[in-house]
Design an enzyme around this catalytic site. Sequence first.
Site, PDB file in Angstrom:
ATOM      1  N   GLU A 192      71.036 -21.132 -49.664  1.00 19.13           N
ATOM      2  CA  GLU A 192      69.750 -21.316 -50.345  1.00 19.13           C
ATOM      3  C   GLU A 192      69.471 -20.197 -51.345  1.00 19.13           C
ATOM      4  O   GLU A 192      68.894 -20.427 -52.392  1.00 19.13           O
ATOM      5  CB  GLU A 192      68.605 -21.432 -49.323  1.00 19.13           C
ATOM      6  CG  GLU A 192      68.577 -22.782 -48.631  1.00 19.13           C
ATOM      7  CD  GLU A 192      68.529 -23.958 -49.602  1.00 19.13           C
ATOM      8  OE1 GLU A 192      67.813 -23.871 -50.615  1.00 19.13           O
ATOM      9  OE2 GLU A 192      69.233 -24.955 -49.369  1.00 19.13           O
ATOM     10  N   TYR A 228      59.848 -21.285 -51.415  1.00 18.23           N
ATOM     11  CA  TYR A 228      60.820 -22.376 -51.389  1.00 18.23           C
ATOM     12  C   TYR A 228      61.936 -22.104 -50.367  1.00 18.23           C
ATOM     13  O   TYR A 228      62.248 -22.936 -49.517  1.00 18.23           O
ATOM     14  CB  TYR A 228      61.435 -22.572 -52.788  1.00 18.23           C
ATOM     15  CG  TYR A 228      62.641 -23.483 -52.729  1.00 18.23           C
ATOM     16  CD1 TYR A 228      62.478 -24.859 -52.711  1.00 18.23           C
ATOM     17  CD2 TYR A 228      63.925 -22.957 -52.613  1.00 18.23           C
ATOM     18  CE1 TYR A 228      63.574 -25.696 -52.601  1.00 18.23           C
ATOM     19  CE2 TYR A 228      65.024 -23.788 -52.500  1.00 18.23           C
ATOM     20  CZ  TYR A 228      64.840 -25.151 -52.494  1.00 18.23           C
ATOM     21  OH  TYR A 228      65.912 -25.968 -52.360  1.00 18.23           O
ATOM     22  N   ASP A 244      60.644 -27.093 -55.106  1.00 21.51           N
ATOM     23  CA  ASP A 244      61.116 -26.370 -56.297  1.00 21.51           C
ATOM     24  C   ASP A 244      60.849 -27.229 -57.531  1.00 21.51           C
ATOM     25  O   ASP A 244      60.171 -28.255 -57.444  1.00 21.51           O
ATOM     26  CB  ASP A 244      62.610 -26.020 -56.158  1.00 21.51           C
ATOM     27  CG  ASP A 244      63.487 -27.261 -56.202  1.00 21.51           C
ATOM     28  OD1 ASP A 244      62.948 -28.392 -56.180  1.00 21.51           O
ATOM     29  OD2 ASP A 244      64.718 -27.109 -56.273  1.00 21.51           O
TER      30      ASP A 244
END
Length: 354
Positions: A36, A119, A137
């Site tokens: 991520e 996020y 996002d």
Amino acid sequence: MQKVTLAQPLLEWYDLHGRDLPWRRKPTPYTTLVSEIMLQQTRVEAVLPLYERFIERFPTIQDLAAASQDEVLTYWQGLGYYSRARRLHETAQIIVNDHNGLVPDDKTTLRTLPGIGEYTCGAILSMAFDQTELAIDGNLLRIGARLFLVSDPINRMQAKRKIQANFEGLLPQKRPGDFNQALMDLASRICLPRNPRCTECPLAQHCQALLGGEVAGLPKREAAKPPVKVQVELFLVESQGALLLRKRESGGFLQGMWELPWYDSESHVASTKLKVSDKHDWLSTHLAQDPLKVAKMDYVFSHRHWLMTIFHYHTDEPFQVPMEKDILYQWQPLNSLAQLALPTVFKKALRILL
Ligand code: SF4
């Protein structure tokens, strides 16, 4: 809009058409954290060739925490935005030292870790811990603006809040991580920025923009400010097959990266032949002769536009560089430059002059 009516077709579509990505195969909280952070502001295609190499070298959070920052940056080469690598490294060290090597599973603690914004926090909690959290996002904002017919610019907080509230109301208790990933895949394959493929969309029946004939005009976006132009002088100083490089350990732009010596020529005093500041007179003392070459080059970062004048100097002897607080200067053999994580702007400058 009922929760089940949207989540169900979306997850069914995801089961059939979801992307087979290496970090989805055997996810752990650690691999989710790494992938991520790599995916922040970066396309999946750019992450794919580098993720497995990174995990192979740092298979556990302990391996990553124990590595040197230089090595982590080297394995990050090709991904750009190197500050993410530094923050990931720091986060790994905090997790090992303060959390027994376990990625925290609560929002409050996760958000205190470097590099973990809203996020990434939502992505880790939903994908690694099955918690009903949204990972929103720019891609999800695009889908949301269309799905919920939000006509405010999506780079404004008002639109973000509306879209987030709508998606949160739809998050299923089961498979929240897959729900987020399904939306990401939908954004990359179906609900494209231009010419979305609405006839193949599993959410077409629920999409208010499609039903209202407004897909083409959404999302709206307020024009971003252009990058600020900065006049920069860059020094390529060569001696006995080595190049003078520096690294600034703390604060500022390009922190922790190896770089060619450079100065913002507008904010420094242009008092010497070389136009370096008083503070950097030592450089002008050693480079009293005319440069071998001078070249011009432009480079655009996300918020800055460098208009560079590059000076190429050669000295017979590598000179001793005075100590400066938080700045390390080093003569680096030219044939070992490839092993350093040198930002692209300096690689391009080297290509022009060497
Ligand atoms: S119907 Fe079209 S605009 Fe609406 S979410 Fe699907 S792809 Fe996007």
